[in-house]
Design a protein around this motif. Structure first.
Motif, PDB file in Angstrom:
ATOM      1  N   ARG A   1       0.836  -1.324   0.196  1.00  0.00           N
ATOM      2  CA  ARG A   1       0.058   0.067   0.223  1.00  0.00           C
ATOM      3  C   ARG A   1       0.954   1.350   0.093  1.00  0.00           C
ATOM      4  O   ARG A   1       1.923   1.288   0.341  1.00  0.00           O
ATOM      5  N   LEU A   2       0.086   2.285  -0.333  1.00  0.00           N
ATOM      6  CA  LEU A   2       0.896   3.588  -0.199  1.00  0.00           C
ATOM      7  C   LEU A   2      -0.428   4.342   0.635  1.00  0.00           C
ATOM      8  O   LEU A   2      -1.390   4.267   0.344  1.00  0.00           O
ATOM      9  N   ASP A   3       0.362   5.204   1.472  1.00  0.00           N
ATOM     10  CA  ASP A   3      -0.513   6.054   2.202  1.00  0.00           C
ATOM     11  C   ASP A   3      -1.662   7.075   1.500  1.00  0.00           C
ATOM     12  O   ASP A   3      -1.227   7.401   0.059  1.00  0.00           O
TER      13      ASP A   3
ATOM     14  N   THR B   1       0.484   9.684   0.136  1.00  0.00           N
ATOM     15  CA  THR B   1       1.578   9.352  -0.735  1.00  0.00           C
ATOM     16  C   THR B   1       1.045   9.201  -2.338  1.00  0.00           C
ATOM     17  O   THR B   1      -0.008   8.548  -2.425  1.00  0.00           O
TER      18      THR B   1
ATOM     19  N   ARG C   1       3.849   3.450   7.134  1.00  0.00           N
ATOM     20  CA  ARG C   1       4.239   4.750   6.940  1.00  0.00           C
ATOM     21  C   ARG C   1       6.088   4.869   7.190  1.00  0.00           C
ATOM     22  O   ARG C   1       6.295   6.017   7.974  1.00  0.00           O
ATOM     23  N   GLN C   2       6.743   4.018   6.857  1.00  0.00           N
ATOM     24  CA  GLN C   2       8.170   3.752   7.065  1.00  0.00           C
ATOM     25  C   GLN C   2       9.130   5.102   6.526  1.00  0.00           C
ATOM     26  O   GLN C   2       9.964   5.498   7.331  1.00  0.00           O
ATOM     27  N   VAL C   3       8.899   5.253   5.548  1.00  0.00           N
ATOM     28  CA  VAL C   3       9.758   6.457   4.951  1.00  0.00           C
ATOM     29  C   VAL C   3       9.459   7.843   5.814  1.00  0.00           C
ATOM     30  O   VAL C   3      10.425   8.543   6.225  1.00  0.00           O
ATOM     31  N   ARG C   4       8.129   7.959   6.018  1.00  0.00           N
ATOM     32  CA  ARG C   4       7.708   9.297   6.706  1.00  0.00           C
ATOM     33  C   ARG C   4       8.501   8.912   8.181  1.00  0.00           C
ATOM     34  O   ARG C   4       8.945  10.050   8.557  1.00  0.00           O
TER      35      ARG C   4
ATOM     36  N   TYR D   1      12.042   5.885  -3.572  1.00  0.00           N
ATOM     37  CA  TYR D   1      11.162   7.204  -3.218  1.00  0.00           C
ATOM     38  C   TYR D   1      11.809   8.435  -3.556  1.00  0.00           C
ATOM     39  O   TYR D   1      12.942   8.388  -3.360  1.00  0.00           O
TER      40      TYR D   1
ATOM     41  N   LEU E   1       5.629  12.899  -0.685  1.00  0.00           N
ATOM     42  CA  LEU E   1       6.455  11.478  -0.768  1.00  0.00           C
ATOM     43  C   LEU E   1       5.578  11.119  -2.050  1.00  0.00           C
ATOM     44  O   LEU E   1       4.256  10.789  -2.146  1.00  0.00           O
TER      45      LEU E   1
HETATM   46  N1  URA Z   1       6.507   4.863   3.301  1.00  0.00           N
HETATM   47  C1  URA Z   1       5.706   5.845   3.648  1.00  0.00           C
HETATM   48  O1  URA Z   1       5.920   6.663   4.506  1.00  0.00           O
HETATM   49  N2  URA Z   1       4.562   5.852   3.138  1.00  0.00           N
HETATM   50  C2  URA Z   1       4.118   5.296   1.927  1.00  0.00           C
HETATM   51  O2  URA Z   1       3.280   5.467   1.589  1.00  0.00           O
HETATM   52  C3  URA Z   1       5.112   4.359   1.441  1.00  0.00           C
HETATM   53  C4  URA Z   1       6.380   4.265   2.301  1.00  0.00           C
END
Ligand code: URA
Length: 236
Positions: free
Chosen positions: A101-103, A106, A187-190, A133, A203
């Motif tokens: 999934r994507l948020d 995002t 929400r890993q990247v965030r 990303y 993002l």
């Molecule tokens: N990491 C995030 O924080 N959001 C996403 O949608 C995907 C990866």
């Protein structure tokens, strides 16, 4: 509803002409009864068709779609709050579902398929497929902060595995970075950007493994090419 010989042919039994012969020879049953006339109408959803005593089913056609998800859509088939979902963007009759999934906020590359086997492979952490990303973040991270990001951070009591981050451009008090991670926690990247003190402003996901969005604009989707499907299958 469709004609019996057409259905048999579509299921790969033989040509339509040959299937007519099979019907005339009494080799085909509908709901347990031999049918010898041509042109009988059947409903494959409810009728049971047999050829030489074996049930005939239409091969479930596998579908692989790449969507450039816009922000403001949720990645699931239904939303309890009635918000738009990615399914609203893809109007096809087959049932497909998103791979991962994507948020809501995002954008970017999302795969959708009805190939459950492949979806499981792509989502399984063991395969460590790199996801790329582009993020706009607040402030400009120091070299030390970038190293922390790369070497692993604690988010929600979980230590992230090795990641990549490169600054692409700097503007005022923000910068654009390219990030590559192998995992897909919520929400890993965030959370990782937040953890080094540089929250995400924007993002988007540009790549999954070697697959990239190409010219797809937000809201647009396409069927994967045979080469792209072959690539995904090679990740098994
Ligand atoms: N990491 C995030 O924080 N959001 C996403 O949608 C995907 C990866």
């Amino acid at each position: 509803m469709g004609r019996l010989q057409k259905y048999l042919a579509e299921c790969g039994i033989a040509s339509r002409r040959k299937c007519e012969d099979y019907i005339l020879q009494g080799r085909v049953k509908v709901n347990g009864r031999v049918v010898r006339e041509l042109g009988v109408k059947i409903n494959p959803e409810v009728d049971i068709i047999e050829f030489d005593g074996k049930i005939v089913r239409r091969e479930n056609k596998k579908i692989y779609i790449m969507l450039n998800k816009p922000t403001g859509y949720i990645t699931s088939a239904k939303d309890q709050f009635g918000r738009p979902t990615v399914m609203d963007l893809i109007k096809i009759k087959e049932r497909i579902y998103p791979v991962g999934r994507l948020d809501y906020d995002t954008s970017g590359l999302l795969l959708l398929t009805n190939d459950g086997g492949l979806a499981n492979i792509l989502m399984h952490p063991r395969h460590e497929i790199v996801k790329t990303y582009i993020a706009k973040i607040k402030g400009i991270p120091t070299e030390k902060e970038l190293e922390r990001f790369r070497n692993g951070l604690l988010i929600d009591g979980y230590l992230t595995s090795k990641a990549e981050i490169e600054i692409l451009s700097i503007e005022n008090r923000t910068c654009v970075v390219e990030i590559k991670i192998h995992e897909g926690k919520n929400r890993q990247v965030r959370k990782m950007c937040e953890a080094i003190g540089h929250p995400v402003i924007f993002l988007t996901r540009t790549k999954i493994g070697e697959l990239s969005l190409g010219k797809l604009k937000p809201g647009e989707w396409k069927y994967l090419t045979p080469k792209e499907i072959e690539y995904l299958k090679s990740l098994r």
